[in-house]
Scaffold this motif. Structure first.
Motif, mmCIF file in Angstrom:
data_model
loop_
_atom_site.group_PDB
_atom_site.id
_atom_site.type_symbol
_atom_site.label_atom_id
_atom_site.label_comp_id
_atom_site.label_asym_id
_atom_site.label_seq_id
_atom_site.Cartn_x
_atom_site.Cartn_y
_atom_site.Cartn_z
ATOM 1 N N ARG A 295 -5.641 2.125 -6.127
ATOM 2 C CA ARG A 295 -5.972 3.420 -5.657
ATOM 3 C C ARG A 295 -5.310 3.796 -3.993
ATOM 4 O O ARG A 295 -5.354 2.645 -3.314
ATOM 5 N N PRO A 296 -4.923 4.896 -3.847
ATOM 6 C CA PRO A 296 -4.844 5.216 -2.536
ATOM 7 C C PRO A 296 -5.840 5.200 -1.604
ATOM 8 O O PRO A 296 -6.906 5.410 -2.164
ATOM 9 N N CYS A 297 -5.600 4.940 -0.075
ATOM 10 C CA CYS A 297 -6.875 4.669 0.568
ATOM 11 C C CYS A 297 -6.536 4.980 2.051
ATOM 12 O O CYS A 297 -6.850 4.606 3.143
ATOM 13 N N GLY A 298 -5.657 6.380 1.893
ATOM 14 C CA GLY A 298 -5.717 7.127 3.370
ATOM 15 C C GLY A 298 -4.179 7.052 3.804
ATOM 16 O O GLY A 298 -3.490 5.883 3.286
ATOM 17 N N THR A 299 -3.820 7.589 4.651
ATOM 18 C CA THR A 299 -2.491 7.430 5.303
ATOM 19 C C THR A 299 -2.379 6.777 6.804
ATOM 20 O O THR A 299 -1.379 6.184 7.344
ATOM 21 N N GLU A 300 -3.603 6.454 7.267
ATOM 22 C CA GLU A 300 -3.650 5.502 8.418
ATOM 23 C C GLU A 300 -3.364 4.034 8.030
ATOM 24 O O GLU A 300 -4.169 3.596 7.145
ATOM 25 N N VAL A 301 -2.726 3.417 8.713
ATOM 26 C CA VAL A 301 -2.467 1.913 8.293
ATOM 27 C C VAL A 301 -3.684 1.184 8.678
ATOM 28 O O VAL A 301 -4.321 1.017 9.625
ATOM 29 N N VAL A 302 -4.061 0.804 7.445
ATOM 30 C CA VAL A 302 -5.252 -0.395 7.315
ATOM 31 C C VAL A 302 -4.929 -1.755 7.975
ATOM 32 O O VAL A 302 -3.476 -2.362 7.702
ATOM 33 N N SER A 303 -5.383 -2.082 8.758
ATOM 34 C CA SER A 303 -5.113 -3.449 9.642
ATOM 35 C C SER A 303 -6.109 -4.581 9.164
ATOM 36 O O SER A 303 -5.455 -5.848 9.206
ATOM 37 N N CYS A 304 -7.117 -4.580 8.249
ATOM 38 C CA CYS A 304 -8.101 -5.653 7.913
ATOM 39 C C CYS A 304 -8.901 -4.955 6.790
ATOM 40 O O CYS A 304 -8.829 -3.690 6.625
ATOM 41 N N LEU A 305 -9.407 -5.836 6.031
ATOM 42 C CA LEU A 305 -10.171 -5.684 4.698
ATOM 43 C C LEU A 305 -11.455 -6.742 4.670
ATOM 44 O O LEU A 305 -11.179 -7.929 4.971
ATOM 45 N N SER A 306 -12.656 -6.096 4.447
ATOM 46 C CA SER A 306 -13.665 -7.081 4.242
ATOM 47 C C SER A 306 -14.578 -6.582 2.909
ATOM 48 O O SER A 306 -14.813 -5.376 2.752
#
Length: 343
Positions: A295-306
């Motif tokens: 799934r797409p999760c926005g256009t801002e660059v994701v830096s980390c995930l929890s």
């Protein structure tokens, strides 16, 4: 219609590089900073209390731990122990939480007779200078540090504990995966996992290790042997192999199915464009490592995930530029990403 923007849960007054959700407490720990550059941007670790208010998830700042000139780029969490990647080193911290009832008298004062600081009920606005503790519920102490990356521009970029916290795994700018006994921090294994920086690490069952690299690869390892490489876009023929790179990877349990496991990865565009394409979140079978859903999760660059399952919750930090005074600062959002029902 444009996709709906994820709800903002928290905003930090510095670039936010890492976030961790405590497995047994309603607690999120975020960290980042401006590094050693004299820009006026602080470096710190923020402890956030998570709670449901009016049916909505809310975060309030409990404590801000100052990391001096070192920005924390990555963290691993094991109960009350934090392994924080700062520059070329891994810093081991211990934190403790004390309930307000245990430290305050009936008049609302702390043990020293002074009135305790008032807890902030909402997220801290970006650019605000008072990032010190909003509550004395949290204390932090430094236990140990060890160098974990040895490249010319050394930087630890990933760190994880194994399930029983007897091992710590690190990766960084030199592309080497290193295993350390914990808490002695004696190195037990190292090998070249990627041609370039290791962005993230996930530890799965049967001692398997997943690494996300800046070389467009996401690999599954058994000790130093490659088990398989992942291909998130194999069912998306319109996306070229090198248009995106892997940024983050995490394992998560499946609610009401104790034997099942899922791997989640985040893919971000390799190149910045005037009209940025979306980032993607992919769910994988945690045993066969086949992709199940993207799934797409926005256009801002994701830096980390929890990931915390159950309840089904994914938190990702995306950097966004802001300005405060004459110095370029960076605000960060902590949105909640929508996930499909566990399974």
């Amino acid at each position: 219609m444009a996709p709906r923007r994820p709800a903002e849960l928290y905003r930090a007054p510095f670039p936010l590089y890492t976030v961790r959700l405590h497995p047994r407490r309603a607690l999120a720990i975020t960290a980042g900073g401006g590094g050693a550059a004299k820009t006026g941007i602080r470096n710190g670790v923020h402890f956030l209390q998570l709670e449901q208010i009016g049916g909505q998830l809310s975060a309030s700042l409990l404590h801000s731990h100052d990391t001096e000139t070192r920005a924390t780029m990555t963290m691993a969490l094991a109960d009350d122990i934090i392994a924080a990647g700062q520059d070329a080193d891994c810093h081991i911290l211990r934190f403790s939480l004390q309930a307000p009832e245990a430290r305050r008298g009936s008049d609302g004062r702390n043990g020293s007779g002074e009135k305790g600081p008032r807890r902030r009920k909402g997220p801290s606005p970006a650019g605000q200078d008072d990032t010190q503790s909003q509550s004395s519920e949290v204390t932090v102490e430094s236990l140990h540090s060890v160098r974990t990356d040895f490249s010319p521009d050394a930087l630890q970029k990933a760190v994880r504990f194994n399930a029983d916290c007897s091992l710590l795994v690190t990766g960084g700018a030199d592309g080497f995966l290193r295993l350390w006994e914990f808490p002695s921090m004696k190195k037990t294994l190292e090998f070249k996992a990627h041609d370039g920086e290791i962005e993230d690490i996930a530890l799965g069952p049967d001692n398997k290790v997943v690494t996300a690299g800046r070389d467009f690869q996401c690999c599954v390892w058994q000790q130093d042997q490659l088990v398989t490489g992942l291909r998130w876009n194999e069912n998306l023929p319109g996306i070229p192999d090198k248009a995106y790179r892997y940024q983050a990877c995490r394992f998560g349990a499946v609610e009401d199915n104790a034997g099942a496991l899922r791997l989640y990865t985040v893919q971000v565009p390799h190149k910045r464009e005037r009209r940025p394409p979306p980032c993607y979140l992919t769910k994988w079978d945690g045993k066969s490592f086949l992709p199940l859903l993207t799934r797409p999760c926005g256009t801002e660059v994701v830096s980390c995930l929890s990931i915390r399952l159950p309840p089904c919750l994914a938190a990702a930090a995306a950097l966004r530029r802001a300005h405060r005074g004459r110095h370029p600062a960076a605000a960060a959002r902590l949105p909640r990403l929508p996930l499909a029902p566990p399974g």
